[in-house]
Design a protein around this motif. Structure first.
Motif, PDB file in Angstrom:
ATOM      1  N   SER A 177      -3.216  -1.001  -4.504  1.00  0.00           N
ATOM      2  CA  SER A 177      -3.016  -0.607  -5.902  1.00  0.00           C
ATOM      3  C   SER A 177      -2.823   0.905  -6.034  1.00  0.00           C
ATOM      4  O   SER A 177      -2.012   1.371  -6.845  1.00  0.00           O
ATOM      5  CB  SER A 177      -4.208  -1.078  -6.732  1.00  0.00           C
ATOM      6  OG  SER A 177      -4.047  -0.730  -8.065  1.00  0.00           O
ATOM      7  N   SER A 178      -3.549   1.670  -5.228  1.00  0.00           N
ATOM      8  CA  SER A 178      -3.381   3.127  -5.278  1.00  0.00           C
ATOM      9  C   SER A 178      -1.990   3.546  -4.795  1.00  0.00           C
ATOM     10  O   SER A 178      -1.376   4.441  -5.364  1.00  0.00           O
ATOM     11  CB  SER A 178      -4.447   3.822  -4.433  1.00  0.00           C
ATOM     12  OG  SER A 178      -5.674   3.808  -5.135  1.00  0.00           O
ATOM     13  N   ILE A 179      -1.499   2.884  -3.756  1.00  0.00           N
ATOM     14  CA  ILE A 179      -0.176   3.230  -3.230  1.00  0.00           C
ATOM     15  C   ILE A 179       0.911   2.883  -4.254  1.00  0.00           C
ATOM     16  O   ILE A 179       1.787   3.700  -4.547  1.00  0.00           O
ATOM     17  CB  ILE A 179       0.101   2.507  -1.877  1.00  0.00           C
ATOM     18  CG1 ILE A 179      -0.957   2.893  -0.828  1.00  0.00           C
ATOM     19  CG2 ILE A 179       1.516   2.817  -1.376  1.00  0.00           C
ATOM     20  CD1 ILE A 179      -1.039   4.353  -0.475  1.00  0.00           C
ATOM     21  N   THR A 180       0.828   1.678  -4.841  1.00  0.00           N
ATOM     22  CA  THR A 180       1.860   1.302  -5.822  1.00  0.00           C
ATOM     23  C   THR A 180       1.791   2.213  -7.049  1.00  0.00           C
ATOM     24  O   THR A 180       2.819   2.573  -7.615  1.00  0.00           O
ATOM     25  CB  THR A 180       1.747  -0.173  -6.265  1.00  0.00           C
ATOM     26  OG1 THR A 180       0.445  -0.400  -6.798  1.00  0.00           O
ATOM     27  CG2 THR A 180       1.997  -1.123  -5.134  1.00  0.00           C
ATOM     28  N   THR A 181       0.578   2.622  -7.415  1.00  0.00           N
ATOM     29  CA  THR A 181       0.428   3.524  -8.565  1.00  0.00           C
ATOM     30  C   THR A 181       1.069   4.876  -8.284  1.00  0.00           C
ATOM     31  O   THR A 181       1.730   5.460  -9.144  1.00  0.00           O
ATOM     32  CB  THR A 181      -1.067   3.698  -8.914  1.00  0.00           C
ATOM     33  OG1 THR A 181      -1.627   2.412  -9.189  1.00  0.00           O
ATOM     34  CG2 THR A 181      -1.254   4.589 -10.131  1.00  0.00           C
ATOM     35  N   LEU A 182       0.906   5.379  -7.066  1.00  0.00           N
ATOM     36  CA  LEU A 182       1.525   6.654  -6.689  1.00  0.00           C
ATOM     37  C   LEU A 182       3.052   6.571  -6.762  1.00  0.00           C
ATOM     38  O   LEU A 182       3.708   7.456  -7.312  1.00  0.00           O
ATOM     39  CB  LEU A 182       1.106   7.068  -5.272  1.00  0.00           C
ATOM     40  CG  LEU A 182      -0.276   7.715  -5.140  1.00  0.00           C
ATOM     41  CD1 LEU A 182      -0.675   7.814  -3.675  1.00  0.00           C
ATOM     42  CD2 LEU A 182      -0.292   9.096  -5.791  1.00  0.00           C
ATOM     43  N   VAL A 183       3.600   5.473  -6.238  1.00  0.00           N
ATOM     44  CA  VAL A 183       5.056   5.320  -6.244  1.00  0.00           C
ATOM     45  C   VAL A 183       5.554   5.145  -7.687  1.00  0.00           C
ATOM     46  O   VAL A 183       6.566   5.732  -8.072  1.00  0.00           O
ATOM     47  CB  VAL A 183       5.496   4.120  -5.362  1.00  0.00           C
ATOM     48  CG1 VAL A 183       7.005   3.919  -5.437  1.00  0.00           C
ATOM     49  CG2 VAL A 183       5.065   4.332  -3.914  1.00  0.00           C
ATOM     50  N   GLN A 184       4.816   4.388  -8.476  1.00  0.00           N
ATOM     51  CA  GLN A 184       5.206   4.160  -9.880  1.00  0.00           C
ATOM     52  C   GLN A 184       5.272   5.484 -10.647  1.00  0.00           C
ATOM     53  O   GLN A 184       6.182   5.719 -11.438  1.00  0.00           O
ATOM     54  CB  GLN A 184       4.185   3.206 -10.530  1.00  0.00           C
ATOM     55  CG  GLN A 184       4.655   2.536 -11.826  1.00  0.00           C
ATOM     56  CD  GLN A 184       4.417   3.379 -13.072  1.00  0.00           C
ATOM     57  OE1 GLN A 184       3.605   4.308 -13.064  1.00  0.00           O
ATOM     58  NE2 GLN A 184       5.137   3.079 -14.132  1.00  0.00           N
TER      59      GLN A 184
END
Lengths: 180, 126
Positions: free
Chosen positions: A118-125
């Motif tokens: 979730s942290s990785i997808t949030t960073l990319v988002q």
């Protein structure tokens, strides 16, 4: 922070703010330890600034007087009898910052990693125009994501398109369920 | 298994949509994602907005983005809604449940949920 993955999300934001074009988030686990390295090619900091970032009363912001991100990560590592360090360079060629935190996983005060996907997808988002490289290694197994590869396939489709974010989420989850 | 070939398919599918998006974004939802916001639970709030905006088919009308600390840390997670020609709406102490409601009522139907805004929070003293 309830999860180390939230510290990761928070501290990686500093790399983006330092104009990094690539931010690497590297996790390596042994039986007893977890090592987190956040490495960027951003503007870097001079020696004096590096010394002050672990001080909660240092911040570059003007909306408030405290900067808790780095001190909280340092605390999370040190409370497990681990270690914490920041290295930075402002050189013309090789500028950037590396934050390293080592945790003792079996220590009573170890904060669980939590939902790192979730942290990785949030960073990319939030930052579709900069690149992230993520790697989580445990023994022979590794989970990885390199947004530079995705960008090559996607062309001008933004990385924060819903379909792409969902793909990244599934891609990482699949690797975790088969390799970890 | 997920493969890069699937991304290629997404690219093909998105080709028309990308053009559409150029003049979209009538409504902008901005989630505070600094240390204060993250510690207070902003990550699941942001992800709920991304999910719900998509499931209500609002992708062409609403963009969800992130910002740093806006200086009201005690009210985090904070979400601001910007709409052209209208006053900014600031939602405070957000949760994924409240986020779902904001998408349904405010973003979809145009009805501000006064109860969750900062003005209301200050009046009743939170």
């Amino acid at each position: 922070m309830k999860e180390l993955s939230l510290n990761i999300l928070d501290v990686a934001e500093n790399s983006v703010k330092a104009k990094a074009t690539l931010t690497e988030i590297l996790l390596e686990e042994t039986e007893d330890t977890l090592t987190l390295e956040i490495r960027d090619n951003g503007t870097g900091m001079d020696e004096k600034t590096v010394k002050s970032v672990t001080d909660p009363f240092y911040t570059t912001r003007t909306t408030r007087k405290v900067g808790m991100g780095v001190p909280l990560l340092k605390l999370a590592a040190e409370q497990t009898d681990g270690s914490f360090s920041v290295e930075s360079s402002v050189g013309e060629e090789n500028h950037g910052t590396t934050v390293t935190a080592v945790f003792n996983k079996n220590h009573l005060d170890f904060t669980p990693l939590g939902d790192v996907v979730s942290s990785i997808t949030t960073l990319v988002q939030g930052h579709p125009d900069t690149d992230f490289y993520f790697s989580h290694r445990k023994g022979e197994n590794e989970v990885t994501l390199d947004t530079r590869e995705l960008r090559e396939v996607l062309g001008d489709v933004p990385l924060n398109s819903y379909e792409v974010i969902k793909w990244i989420e599934e891609y990482l989850k699949e690797q975790y369920s088969s390799d970890f | 298994m997920k493969s890069l070939a699937e991304l290629q398919a997404i690219r093909e599918k998105m080709r028309d949509k990308v053009v559409l998006r150029e003049d979209s974004g009538e409504i902008r939802v901005v989630v505070g994602m600094a240390t204060c916001g993250i510690a207070a639970g902003a990550r699941p709030v942001l992800n709920t907005f991304v999910e719900e905006v998509n499931s209500h088919g609002l992708n062409n009308k609403v963009t969800v983005s992130q910002t740093g600390c806006i200086g009201i840390c005690q009210f985090e997670p904070v979400v601001e809604v910007y709409e052209a020609g209208k006053e900014k709406v600031t939602y405070v102490r957000m949760t994924p449940e409240k986020a779902k409601e904001v998408v349904e009522k405010h973003l979809k139907s145009g009805k501000i949920i006064a109860e969750y805004t900062i003005t209301n929070d200050r009046l009743i003293g939170g």
